[in-house]
Design an enzyme around this catalytic site. Structure first.
Site, PDB file in Angstrom:
ATOM      1  N   LYS A  29      54.146  39.843  31.870  1.00 49.85           N
ATOM      2  CA  LYS A  29      55.120  39.730  32.962  1.00 49.85           C
ATOM      3  C   LYS A  29      54.497  39.145  34.229  1.00 49.85           C
ATOM      4  CE  LYS A  29      54.801  44.603  34.483  1.00 49.85           C
ATOM      5  NZ  LYS A  29      54.306  44.469  35.846  1.00 49.85           N
ATOM      6  N   ASP A  30      53.141  39.114  34.314  1.00 40.74           N
ATOM      7  CA  ASP A  30      52.471  38.532  35.477  1.00 40.74           C
ATOM      8  C   ASP A  30      52.305  37.020  35.370  1.00 40.74           C
ATOM      9  OD1 ASP A  30      52.198  41.076  36.499  1.00 40.74           O
ATOM     10  OD2 ASP A  30      50.095  41.308  35.923  1.00 40.74           O
ATOM     11  N   ARG A  81      63.312  43.299  41.524  1.00 39.47           N
ATOM     12  CA  ARG A  81      64.146  43.482  40.326  1.00 39.47           C
ATOM     13  C   ARG A  81      64.523  44.949  40.163  1.00 39.47           C
ATOM     14  NH1 ARG A  81      62.861  45.910  35.866  1.00 39.47           N
ATOM     15  NH2 ARG A  81      60.651  45.929  36.390  1.00 39.47           N
ATOM     16  N   ARG A  82      63.537  45.821  40.309  1.00 41.13           N
ATOM     17  CA  ARG A  82      63.839  47.250  40.185  1.00 41.13           C
ATOM     18  C   ARG A  82      64.746  47.719  41.313  1.00 41.13           C
ATOM     19  NH1 ARG A  82      57.645  48.384  38.597  1.00 41.13           N
ATOM     20  NH2 ARG A  82      57.841  48.352  36.323  1.00 41.13           N
ATOM     21  N   ARG A  98      52.640  49.352  47.018  1.00 42.40           N
ATOM     22  CA  ARG A  98      51.668  48.610  46.202  1.00 42.40           C
ATOM     23  C   ARG A  98      50.656  49.617  45.694  1.00 42.40           C
ATOM     24  NH1 ARG A  98      49.774  43.488  47.141  1.00 42.40           N
ATOM     25  NH2 ARG A  98      48.586  43.951  45.264  1.00 42.40           N
ATOM     26  N   ARG A 118      50.207  55.120  43.100  1.00 42.52           N
ATOM     27  CA  ARG A 118      51.663  55.230  43.162  1.00 42.52           C
ATOM     28  C   ARG A 118      52.140  56.639  42.814  1.00 42.52           C
ATOM     29  NH1 ARG A 118      54.135  49.373  41.487  1.00 42.52           N
ATOM     30  NH2 ARG A 118      52.428  48.129  42.292  1.00 42.52           N
ATOM     31  N   CYS A 156      58.431  34.792  40.017  1.00 44.09           N
ATOM     32  CA  CYS A 156      58.219  36.124  39.440  1.00 44.09           C
ATOM     33  C   CYS A 156      58.669  37.238  40.382  1.00 44.09           C
ATOM     34  CB  CYS A 156      56.746  36.327  39.094  1.00 44.09           C
ATOM     35  SG  CYS A 156      56.196  35.297  37.735  1.00 44.09           S
TER      36      CYS A 156
END
Length: 318
Positions: free
Chosen positions: A84-85, A132-133, A154, A160, A247
């Site tokens: 996904k990166d 997106r989230r 981040r 997190r 992205c």
């Protein structure tokens, strides 16, 4: 590829615990298929040291550039990326030799007091650095008749989750695959259904990349490739590319199949506040070639653009 059997293959990886873990899994698999030792070469990327929000420093592609530069300079023989990166354009001098079988593509919630998303209180503070989230979580909350506050964060997985443990946030949202790969999958208090939150294109999948000129290594790494995973993520990334979204844009996509010979591709684009989502899907035979997978993604993107997806992504040159 240096063909001396005692010569270690050098695998370039980011230094994070997650990157080291997933690269370690690939290293074991490469050792098994080649009989060669594999050594991990840690590479620091700009995305790892910068504290700026990803969207401001070029999206998730900032994690990839340093690894690709090391490949081109011959400092490593191959590299492992979270798929996904990867930017959707592939450099001519490099090739993705393998996409191993995909992990769980879903997003996971880690919330205080074991709460699921539906149990979060009105006004809950939910941490995520992903537009997106944010778009889909806000829409999901609205559908439940409540409001959440998405807080941009981040940091690595530990950082997190600590926001929740310290009481600064009610919950954070992470990729389930990442939690599983570092052995912390049991800390998820909810796995978000893809009916409510579509993952990032390629989420849960890895890309094993090497020089396009290294045919011997390409052949060896190719033994790790999972054709179904490759077809699915190729369709998802074709959708992303056709939407002309970087992205960091709020695009979700997932190709999967409930029926053996069919693949369903779903895509979503939304405004950050979740007030407007364009969400469509298409179903067809499992793509048997790169071109078929690309076509599946592009066709759905065209339908989404016709339904107004372009207007949800901010300024876009036409």
């Amino acid at each position: 590829m240096n063909s001396r059997p005692d010569q270690p293959l050098r695998l370039g990886t980011r230094r994070s615990k997650l990157a080291m873990s997933q690269s370690g899994h690939v290293a074991e698999a490469v050792r098994a298929v080649t009989g060669r030792p594999v050594e991990l070469v840690e590479i620091t990327t700009y995305g790892d040291v910068s504290r700026e929000h990803l969207a401001q420093i070029g999206g998730t592609g900032v994690f990839v550039t340093a690894l690709r530069d090391a490949l081109v300079r011959g400092e490593v023989d191959f590299a492992v990326h979270s798929l996904k990166d990867l930017p959707t354009t592939q450099p001519d001098e490099l090739v993705i030799a393998a996409m191993p079988k995909r992990e769980d593509p879903r997003d996971a919630l880690v919330a205080r007091d074991g709460l699921t998303f539906e149990q979060l209180p009105d006004g809950a503070r939910v941490g995520t650095g992903s537009p997106r989230r944010m778009a889909q979580l806000n829409a999901y909350a609205k559908g439940l008749g409540k409001r959440i506050e998405c807080v941009a964060i981040r940091g690595n997985v530990d950082t997190r989750i600590q926001f929740v443990r310290d009481g600064e946030l009610d919950a954070v949202v992470l990729a389930a695959a990442g939690l599983n790969r570092i052995g912390r999958g049991d800390e998820a208090t909810d796995l978000l259904s893809v009916d409510n939150v579509l993952p990032a294109p390629g989420q849960g999948a890895l890309a094993v990349e090497c020089l396009a000129s290294d045919t011997e290594l390409i052949t060896a790494l190719g033994r790790l490739d999972d054709p179904y995973t490759r077809a699915a993520v190729t369709a998802e990334r074709a959708l992303l590319a056709a939407l002309e979204a970087g992205c960091s844009a709020p695009v979700g996509a997932l190709a999967d199949g409930q029926i053996v010979n069919e693949m369903r591709l779903r895509g979503v684009v939304g405004t950050l506040d979740g007030s407007t989502l364009v969400q469509l899907s298409t179903t067809g035979p499992v793509p048997q070639s790169y071109d078929e997978a690309m076509a599946l993604g592009r066709e759905l993107a065209d339908e989404m653009l016709a339904k107004g997806a372009a207007g949800l992504m901010g300024e876009r040159s036409l």
